[in-house]
Design an enzyme around this catalytic site. Structure first.
Site, PDB file in Angstrom:
ATOM      1  N   PRO A   9       0.794  -1.224   0.000  1.00  0.00           N
ATOM      2  CA  PRO A   9       0.000   0.000   0.000  1.00  0.00           C
ATOM      3  C   PRO A   9       0.835   1.286   0.000  1.00  0.00           C
ATOM      4  CG  PRO A   9      -0.080  -1.061   2.148  1.00  0.00           C
ATOM      5  CD  PRO A   9       0.563  -2.035   1.204  1.00  0.00           C
ATOM      6  N   ASN A  10       0.318   2.263  -0.710  1.00  0.00           N
ATOM      7  CA  ASN A  10       0.869   3.625  -0.805  1.00  0.00           C
ATOM      8  C   ASN A  10       2.142   3.717  -1.657  1.00  0.00           C
ATOM      9  OD1 ASN A  10      -1.112   4.946   0.930  1.00  0.00           O
ATOM     10  ND2 ASN A  10      -0.193   3.739   2.566  1.00  0.00           N
ATOM     11  N   ARG A  17       5.187  11.053  -2.508  1.00  0.00           N
ATOM     12  CA  ARG A  17       4.954  10.663  -1.111  1.00  0.00           C
ATOM     13  C   ARG A  17       6.227  10.850  -0.286  1.00  0.00           C
ATOM     14  NH1 ARG A  17       4.754   4.483   1.128  1.00  0.00           N
ATOM     15  NH2 ARG A  17       4.180   5.031   3.252  1.00  0.00           N
ATOM     16  N   TYR A  22      11.335   8.651   1.090  1.00  0.00           N
ATOM     17  CA  TYR A  22      11.249   7.580   0.077  1.00  0.00           C
ATOM     18  C   TYR A  22      11.902   7.938  -1.252  1.00  0.00           C
ATOM     19  CZ  TYR A  22       7.990   5.638   3.460  1.00  0.00           C
ATOM     20  OH  TYR A  22       7.439   5.144   4.607  1.00  0.00           O
ATOM     21  N   ASN A  73       7.891  -5.753  -1.188  1.00  0.00           N
ATOM     22  CA  ASN A  73       7.878  -4.650  -0.238  1.00  0.00           C
ATOM     23  C   ASN A  73       6.452  -4.585   0.304  1.00  0.00           C
ATOM     24  OD1 ASN A  73       7.854  -2.343   1.249  1.00  0.00           O
ATOM     25  ND2 ASN A  73       8.837  -1.052  -0.314  1.00  0.00           N
ATOM     26  N   ALA A  76       3.271  -0.875   4.682  1.00  0.00           N
ATOM     27  CA  ALA A  76       2.752  -0.823   6.062  1.00  0.00           C
ATOM     28  C   ALA A  76       2.312  -2.193   6.569  1.00  0.00           C
ATOM     29  CB  ALA A  76       1.594   0.171   6.141  1.00  0.00           C
ATOM     30  N   ASP A  86       1.492 -15.648   6.596  1.00  0.00           N
ATOM     31  CA  ASP A  86       1.002 -17.012   6.426  1.00  0.00           C
ATOM     32  C   ASP A  86       0.936 -17.396   4.951  1.00  0.00           C
ATOM     33  OD1 ASP A  86       0.781 -17.227   9.142  1.00  0.00           O
ATOM     34  OD2 ASP A  86      -1.409 -17.165   9.210  1.00  0.00           O
ATOM     35  N   GLU A  97      12.414  -9.732   1.381  1.00  0.00           N
ATOM     36  CA  GLU A  97      11.668  -8.534   1.809  1.00  0.00           C
ATOM     37  C   GLU A  97      12.540  -7.304   1.598  1.00  0.00           C
ATOM     38  OE1 GLU A  97      10.461  -8.709   5.942  1.00  0.00           O
ATOM     39  OE2 GLU A  97      10.330  -6.529   6.047  1.00  0.00           O
ATOM     40  N   HIS A  99      12.711  -2.815   1.612  1.00  0.00           N
ATOM     41  CA  HIS A  99      12.142  -1.513   1.972  1.00  0.00           C
ATOM     42  C   HIS A  99      13.053  -0.419   1.456  1.00  0.00           C
ATOM     43  CE1 HIS A  99       9.274  -3.401   4.671  1.00  0.00           C
ATOM     44  NE2 HIS A  99      10.264  -4.189   5.031  1.00  0.00           N
ATOM     45  N   LEU A 100      12.442   0.654   0.995  1.00  0.00           N
ATOM     46  CA  LEU A 100      13.214   1.812   0.554  1.00  0.00           C
ATOM     47  C   LEU A 100      13.954   2.446   1.727  1.00  0.00           C
ATOM     48  CD1 LEU A 100      10.227   3.091  -1.495  1.00  0.00           C
ATOM     49  CD2 LEU A 100      12.425   2.571  -2.560  1.00  0.00           C
ATOM     50  N   ARG A 106      13.675   4.227  12.219  1.00  0.00           N
ATOM     51  CA  ARG A 106      12.535   5.155  12.218  1.00  0.00           C
ATOM     52  C   ARG A 106      11.695   4.935  13.481  1.00  0.00           C
ATOM     53  NH1 ARG A 106       9.638   4.693   6.601  1.00  0.00           N
ATOM     54  NH2 ARG A 106       8.582   6.536   7.458  1.00  0.00           N
TER      55      ARG A 106
HETATM   56  C1  DQA Z   1       8.303   0.989   3.530  1.00  0.00           C
HETATM   57  C2  DQA Z   1       8.465   1.169   5.047  1.00  0.00           C
HETATM   58  C3  DQA Z   1       7.135   0.984   5.751  1.00  0.00           C
HETATM   59  O1  DQA Z   1       7.289   1.172   7.152  1.00  0.00           O
HETATM   60  C4  DQA Z   1       6.112   1.967   5.237  1.00  0.00           C
HETATM   61  O2  DQA Z   1       4.853   1.731   5.836  1.00  0.00           O
HETATM   62  C5  DQA Z   1       6.009   1.992   3.753  1.00  0.00           C
HETATM   63  C6  DQA Z   1       7.230   1.895   2.966  1.00  0.00           C
HETATM   64  C7  DQA Z   1       9.614   1.298   2.778  1.00  0.00           C
HETATM   65  O3  DQA Z   1       9.738   0.855   1.635  1.00  0.00           O
HETATM   66  O4  DQA Z   1      10.492   1.990   3.315  1.00  0.00           O
HETATM   67  O5  DQA Z   1       4.937   2.187   3.192  1.00  0.00           O
HETATM   68  O6  DQA Z   1       7.974  -0.371   3.277  1.00  0.00           O
END
Ligand code: DQA
Length: 144
Positions: A9-10, A17, A22, A73, A76, A86, A97, A99-100, A106
């Protein structure tokens, strides 16, 4: 080799954003960089973004038999989703996994990942390079 790339999401909002966290690249930019790397490695990728937890679970479930691994990724949902954890366990496919941002530097709630114990490993804090490093990592893992 075929890798499913999942964005949670997002992440469709990347570019505008919170660019100080990011970066300024859009999701299309990241997918284009991943496609270039996939071409260089001689593998196939399919990229999918959704804001919905259930749709991520659906995509992970249907990956078994079609893909060799998952680069994800979970955004959230990293910090909340037993359902995605699961689904990865059930799919029995190697997952990395990414993450940016560095989720460990954080807010405290971001340091917890429900997904990481199901993954081969986690790469975070390198912006779009987290994805590129993650694709190389899953490629090397599967090739071995
Ligand atoms: C994220 C880190 C998460 O905590 C956050 O909710 C995101 C982006 C990252 O790529 O840094 O939406 O996954």
């Amino acid at each position: 080799m075929k890798i499913l790339v999942l964005h949670g999401p997002n992440l469709n909002m990347l570019g505008t954003r919170e660019p100080e966290i990011y970066g300024s690249l859009t999701l299309d930019d990241i997918n284009a960089a991943l496609s270039q790397l996939a071409f260089d490695l001689g593998i196939e990728i399919e990229c999918f973004q959704t804001n919905s937890e259930g749709r991520l679970v659906d995509r992970i479930q249907s990956a078994a038999g079609l893909f060799d691994g998952i680069l994800i990724n979970p955004a959230a949902y990293t910090h909340t989703s037993v359902a995605i954890r699961d689904a990865i366990a059930a799919a029995a496919l190697p997952a990395v996994e990414v993450h940016l941002s560095n989720i460990h530097s954080r807010e405290k709630f971001r340091t917890k990942s429900y997904i990481a114990p199901m993954a081969i490993g986690q790469i975070c804090g390198f912006g779009a390079d987290s994805y590129l490093l993650g694709l190389r990592a899953i490629f090397n893992h599967i090739k071995k």
